[in-house]
Design a protein around this motif. Structure first.
Motif, short mmCIF file in Angstrom:
data_model
loop_
_atom_site.label_atom_id
_atom_site.label_comp_id
_atom_site.label_asym_id
_atom_site.label_seq_id
_atom_site.Cartn_x
_atom_site.Cartn_y
_atom_site.Cartn_z
N LYS A 60 -3.39 -5.65 -2.00
CA LYS A 60 -2.22 -5.85 -2.85
C LYS A 60 -0.97 -5.25 -2.19
CE LYS A 60 -3.98 -7.96 -6.46
NZ LYS A 60 -3.52 -9.28 -6.95
N MET A 61 -1.13 -4.12 -1.53
CA MET A 61 0.00 -3.53 -0.80
C MET A 61 0.46 -4.45 0.31
SD MET A 61 -0.87 0.54 -0.38
CE MET A 61 -0.93 1.66 -1.78
N LEU A 62 -0.51 -5.05 1.00
CA LEU A 62 -0.17 -5.97 2.08
C LEU A 62 0.57 -7.20 1.55
CD1 LEU A 62 -3.50 -5.75 4.11
CD2 LEU A 62 -1.28 -4.89 4.83
N GLU A 63 0.16 -7.66 0.36
CA GLU A 63 0.84 -8.80 -0.26
C GLU A 63 2.30 -8.48 -0.55
OE1 GLU A 63 -1.08 -10.34 -3.71
OE2 GLU A 63 -3.00 -10.66 -2.69
N GLN A 64 2.54 -7.27 -1.09
CA GLN A 64 3.91 -6.91 -1.47
C GLN A 64 4.70 -6.30 -0.32
OE1 GLN A 64 2.93 -4.31 -4.72
NE2 GLN A 64 2.99 -2.45 -3.49
N LEU A 104 -5.54 4.06 10.63
CA LEU A 104 -5.09 3.13 9.59
C LEU A 104 -3.57 3.00 9.59
CD1 LEU A 104 -5.90 1.29 7.21
CD2 LEU A 104 -5.63 3.31 5.72
N SER A 105 -2.88 4.12 9.78
CA SER A 105 -1.41 4.08 9.79
C SER A 105 -0.89 3.16 10.89
CB SER A 105 -0.84 5.49 9.96
OG SER A 105 -0.97 5.96 11.29
N ASP A 106 -1.54 3.20 12.05
CA ASP A 106 -1.13 2.33 13.15
C ASP A 106 -1.34 0.85 12.81
OD1 ASP A 106 -0.53 4.58 14.61
OD2 ASP A 106 -2.35 4.54 15.83
N GLU A 107 -2.41 0.56 12.09
CA GLU A 107 -2.72 -0.83 11.76
C GLU A 107 -1.73 -1.43 10.76
OE1 GLU A 107 -6.32 -3.64 9.95
OE2 GLU A 107 -6.63 -1.47 10.14
N VAL A 108 -1.34 -0.65 9.75
CA VAL A 108 -0.58 -1.24 8.64
C VAL A 108 0.91 -0.93 8.67
CG1 VAL A 108 -2.62 -1.22 7.16
CG2 VAL A 108 -1.04 0.72 7.09
N ALA A 109 1.38 -0.13 9.62
CA ALA A 109 2.80 0.24 9.67
C ALA A 109 3.72 -0.97 9.75
CB ALA A 109 3.07 1.19 10.83
N SER A 110 3.34 -1.96 10.54
CA SER A 110 4.19 -3.14 10.72
C SER A 110 4.23 -4.02 9.47
CB SER A 110 3.71 -3.97 11.91
OG SER A 110 2.40 -4.46 11.69
N HIS A 111 3.37 -3.71 8.49
CA HIS A 111 3.33 -4.47 7.24
C HIS A 111 4.06 -3.74 6.11
CE1 HIS A 111 0.40 -7.31 8.91
NE2 HIS A 111 -0.18 -6.25 9.48
N GLY A 112 4.80 -2.69 6.44
CA GLY A 112 5.58 -1.99 5.44
C GLY A 112 4.84 -0.91 4.69
N ILE A 113 3.67 -0.52 5.18
CA ILE A 113 2.85 0.48 4.49
C ILE A 113 2.77 1.75 5.32
CG2 ILE A 113 0.55 1.00 3.57
CD1 ILE A 113 0.32 -2.17 3.37
N ARG A 114 3.03 2.88 4.68
CA ARG A 114 2.97 4.17 5.35
C ARG A 114 1.68 4.90 4.96
NH1 ARG A 114 6.19 7.90 4.02
NH2 ARG A 114 7.03 7.14 2.05
N THR A 163 5.16 8.16 9.05
CA THR A 163 3.82 7.60 8.93
C THR A 163 2.97 8.11 10.08
OG1 THR A 163 2.55 5.58 8.46
CG2 THR A 163 4.15 5.45 10.25
N GLY A 164 1.67 8.19 9.86
CA GLY A 164 0.75 8.61 10.91
C GLY A 164 0.73 10.10 11.19
N ALA A 165 1.52 10.87 10.43
CA ALA A 165 1.61 12.31 10.68
C ALA A 165 0.61 13.08 9.82
CB ALA A 165 3.03 12.80 10.39
N ASN A 166 0.30 14.30 10.25
CA ASN A 166 -0.55 15.20 9.48
C ASN A 166 0.25 16.46 9.19
OD1 ASN A 166 -2.50 16.90 8.42
ND2 ASN A 166 -4.01 16.54 10.03
N TYR A 167 0.61 16.66 7.92
CA TYR A 167 1.45 17.79 7.53
C TYR A 167 0.58 18.96 7.08
CZ TYR A 167 5.77 15.23 7.92
OH TYR A 167 6.85 14.54 8.41
N ILE A 168 0.71 20.07 7.79
CA ILE A 168 -0.04 21.28 7.43
C ILE A 168 0.84 22.14 6.53
CG2 ILE A 168 -0.97 23.45 8.35
CD1 ILE A 168 -1.73 21.84 10.88
#
Length: 264
Positions: free
Chosen positions: A128-132, A170-180, A250-255
């Motif tokens: 659904k995120m990919l759709e929107q 996962l972040s690398d895969e979906v970043a170009s689709h507007g998802i963080r 996106t793709g970051a790990n916040y400690i």
């Protein structure tokens, strides 16, 4: 006054799901997102205490693939999907003592609870995120993933380390689709779960909880701020990361650990 109101409600119209959202860090996150105007869905195995009418609660065990499908179907039917997914579910359920005490079932449970529950829910709700062409996924990990304690967190730490790698991939895969996709790794938070963990360790060591807390701080290399985090402090970071203010993150790990982690 108008600017302040808009700032406080800038998640208005957003649908957010928080797993493990009835207590501890998850509850604090659910409260913070609701304060910002989001419609919040909470899932856990059971409702903790009195039901909060402000949330839509779904009882489910995310280690059960069928329950994940049930959650996704209910959310898609009632809300048309989610804009924000906070995978907060996780627990250190394995016995202490190191490799010799951990059986296959302990390793399997650690992976189911701390890794695969998130993988399954992402897979169910991402379409659904990919759709929107928009959405934010937060994975709540732990500093244990990079600073394990073999005596008490071996399986948990390994599972959370796997979650970190999965989250980045996962972040690398979906970043170009507007998802963080972002990871948050808390240190010690003042929750009922950590209190029970310390009580168990103290009982086994025949010392007080206060003494065990001091020993744990020492074992972790010290916490410069000298205290555990309040869950609301961790929730505030999550709130920022799901907001438009973090639109390039996106793709970051916040400690978030009060300065405990030994390297920058």
């Amino acid at each position: 006054m108008e600017n302040k109101r808009n700032h406080e409600n800038h998640l208005e119209g957003k649908i957010a799901l928080v797993t493990g959202g009835t207590k501890g860090i998850g509850k604090a996150i659910a409260n913070r997102l609701m304060q910002a105007g989001a419609k919040v869905i909470v899932t856990a195995r059971t409702q903790s205490g009195e039901a909060n009418p402000a949330y839509h609660f779904i009882a489910a065990d995310l280690s059960d693939p069928e329950d994940v499908i049930k959650i996704a179907n209910e959310i898609n039917e009632l809300f048309g999907g989610v804009d924000i997914l906070v995978n907060n579910m996780g627990a250190n359920t394995s016995p202490g003592g190191g490799f010799s005490t951990l059986k296959d079932e302990h390793w399997d449970e650690a992976l189911q609870v701390n890794l695969l529950s998130s993988v399954r829910l992402d897979r169910a709700l991402l379409p659904k995120m990919l759709e929107q062409k928009s959405g934010v996924i937060i994975h709540i990990s732990s500093t244990s993933s990079r600073f394990p304690i073999w005596e008490s967190t071996m399986a948990y730490s390994v599972a959370k380390a796997a979650l970190n790698t999965y989250s980045k991939t996962l972040s690398d895969e979906v970043a170009s689709h507007g998802i963080r996709v972002v990871t948050v790794s808390p240190g010690l938070n003042k929750t009922a779960a950590i209190a029970a963990f310390l009580e168990d360790l103290a009982r086994n060591a025949n010392i007080t909880v206060e003494e065990m807390t001091g020993k744990l701080f020492e074992r972790l290399g010290g916490v410069p701020m000298g205290r555990m985090a309040e869950p609301e402090e961790t929730a505030e970071l999550v709130y920022f990361l799901v907001s438009q203010r973090a639109s390039y993150i996106t793709g970051a790990n916040y400690i978030i650990d009060g300065g405990n982690f030994p390297v920058a």
